[in-house]
Design an enzyme around this catalytic site. Sequence first.
Site, short mmCIF file in Angstrom:
data_model
loop_
_atom_site.label_atom_id
_atom_site.label_comp_id
_atom_site.label_asym_id
_atom_site.label_seq_id
_atom_site.Cartn_x
_atom_site.Cartn_y
_atom_site.Cartn_z
N GLY A 410 0.82 -1.20 0.00
CA GLY A 410 0.00 0.00 0.00
C GLY A 410 0.86 1.26 0.00
O GLY A 410 1.96 1.29 -0.57
N SER A 411 0.40 2.28 0.70
CA SER A 411 1.03 3.60 0.60
C SER A 411 2.42 3.71 1.21
O SER A 411 3.11 4.70 0.98
CB SER A 411 0.11 4.66 1.22
OG SER A 411 -1.08 4.76 0.47
N VAL A 412 2.87 2.72 2.03
CA VAL A 412 4.25 2.80 2.52
C VAL A 412 5.23 2.63 1.36
O VAL A 412 6.44 2.87 1.51
CB VAL A 412 4.56 1.74 3.61
CG1 VAL A 412 3.88 2.10 4.91
CG2 VAL A 412 4.19 0.34 3.15
N LYS A 414 4.94 4.40 -1.46
CA LYS A 414 4.98 5.65 -2.24
C LYS A 414 6.34 6.34 -2.22
O LYS A 414 6.78 6.87 -3.26
CB LYS A 414 3.88 6.59 -1.73
CG LYS A 414 2.48 6.12 -2.13
CD LYS A 414 1.40 6.96 -1.48
CE LYS A 414 0.02 6.45 -1.92
NZ LYS A 414 -1.09 7.13 -1.20
#
Length: 671
Positions: A410-412, A414
């Site tokens: 997920g967003s970790v 980015k």
Amino acid sequence: MKCKFLWCIFIALSIFTVTACSSKSNMVKSSLNSYIDAWTKCNYDLMYSKMDKDSKSRIAKKDFVSRYNNIYSGIEAKNINVKIDSSSDIKYEDGAAKVPIKVSMDTAAGKLDFSNSISLKKEKDNDKTDWKVVWSPSNIFPDLKEGDKIRIDTVQGKRGTIYDRNGNPIAEDGRAAQIGIVPETLEQNGEKSKENIAALLNISKEDINKKLSASYVKKDMFVPIKIIQEDDSNLAVLQRISGVKVQYIKERVYPLKNAAAHLTGYVHKVTAEELKTNKNYGPDDIIGKSGLEQIYESTLRAQNGYEIYIVDKNNKKKKTLIKRKVHNGKDIKLTIDSKIQSLLYNELQQDAGMGVSMNPKTGEVLALVSTPSFDPNDFVMGMSSDTWKTLNEDKRRPLYNRFQSNVVPGSVFKPITAAIGLKDGKLNPQVSKNISGLKWQKDSSWGKYYVTRVEDYGEPSNLLNALVYSDNIYFAKTALDIGKDTMETELKNWGLGEGMPFEYGLSRSQLASKGNIKTEVQLADSGYGQGEILLNPVHLMAMYDSFVNEGNIIKPYLIYKDNAKAQIWKKDVYPKEDANIILNDLEQVVSNPKGTGHEAYIPGMALAGKTGTAEIKASQEDTSGTEVGWFAAVNVDNPKLLVIAMVENAKEKGGSHYVVPIVKSVFEQVR
């Protein structure tokens, strides 16, 4: 002419004599070989049938079989090999044949080889004359005489201890309490006592009765029931029950219990199947079954010392047959910090998740936690069927090692996409991508598929705000700007698809299930850690250490070194200037009141962090899917601690916001 005749007679007699001797020798060898065949197969009944009548009159069949069984089982004899020694002659005297033999066998003390001789004599049996073995104790071992016995002394070896970085044991040879019952001391209402004992030991009353009713049990005998931990809270209660006795025994113990179970693993008695492939183990040996106990089995393993010897009827030692010195296992010291390990476990223990930590400047791994967990002491001391059933049927899979496996980041993820974009000049951190609304698609070719975000924060939609607000659309666009080929090449430079050099085996992180990104939508989703991106938590931790190491990925390691020095795994993955940009922005994710990680803000501590909520669902329209919550953080001013935590099924708990306080708690207690 007469001399010639006599010479012919001499030659004929000589041939006859040689032939007769050869025939006798073959008969002796044939008889002995049938005895030897039974011997090597441990068929002692058949051996007994090959003996002469006089031998049978001196030792009964039952005693003969019992003696061989007792001696060979006592010294753990196996692979018994007996052969007639062809290099020496058979000697004949007074109608008996003395045949030289060579014997070898594996014993608890090692391989035992010796020479011996077996006597045989001719005997008529049912109108058939045959050679029969003349038995004496010396047939077993040359120096064994009537009245002598075989003894074996054991010196227990000490398995190596596994220590944390501060010298605290996390796996060691310690003590456990052997709970037993002396039948004659059970009070009159013994059935009630057995019910209480069963309840306290988490076993059935039937199990107790079965052990007490064994044929060998006597009223005044200590009958072992179950081994429990020395610090078990029920121990004091058990000792107050009439009939219960406690004996303290040596046992492998795990002081951190559930907190480090997946890390340490556990040992158990070697199985019959394992003995087939582990030739140097005996049936009573223990072996590492999982975790570090298994990985470092050859280092930690202890080998008991043994001496097998003959004593006379006065128990005086006559001769040592074989001796093996005790071998203690070697200790292992880890980089793990028991305090951080326990802190992470205590924070996560109610959830299905994992927590990992390291010193990002040296690569020292400080914690590896998987939850829910189990108590490795139960595997060593004896697990009840109910406990085993509970572990296996628990839908949260407590035996599953999450820090060893791959997870949707997920967003970790980015910041990784940002680093690739900055390096390849496809991302200008100051330029706005002019994003508006909560959903976006490149064009109508995507059909009904849209990339969505949680908040429309307005302008500018630049890198800082995209990280602070965790903007999926921004990083989907960035991934498309980077392009499929560059994205794949760069992610491979970060180690995706590659086996990680780490002492504890880890799953390989992947950028796509079949090695390549197939579609434009998959590329866009990969930019914000969805698509088919899967990361191992330890690998993710190594990727994050690059933000405080000028774009170099430091190799994580687990075995302690006195002078800890960083070893670079991936050099110059991206420029140090880009690392500083991302690190400063991640600091704003925590310090900015609008940041998704602001709940981790600690006054006086400059934490840089990133939240992540990964969706696990069949399609974009699927509303029954779940979410994985992440948070990763590092102390910028004093970068000696990096912590990452993940919780499964976090959808109803607030996604990543459920995980942020877990990581914050570790930083608050470890400064």
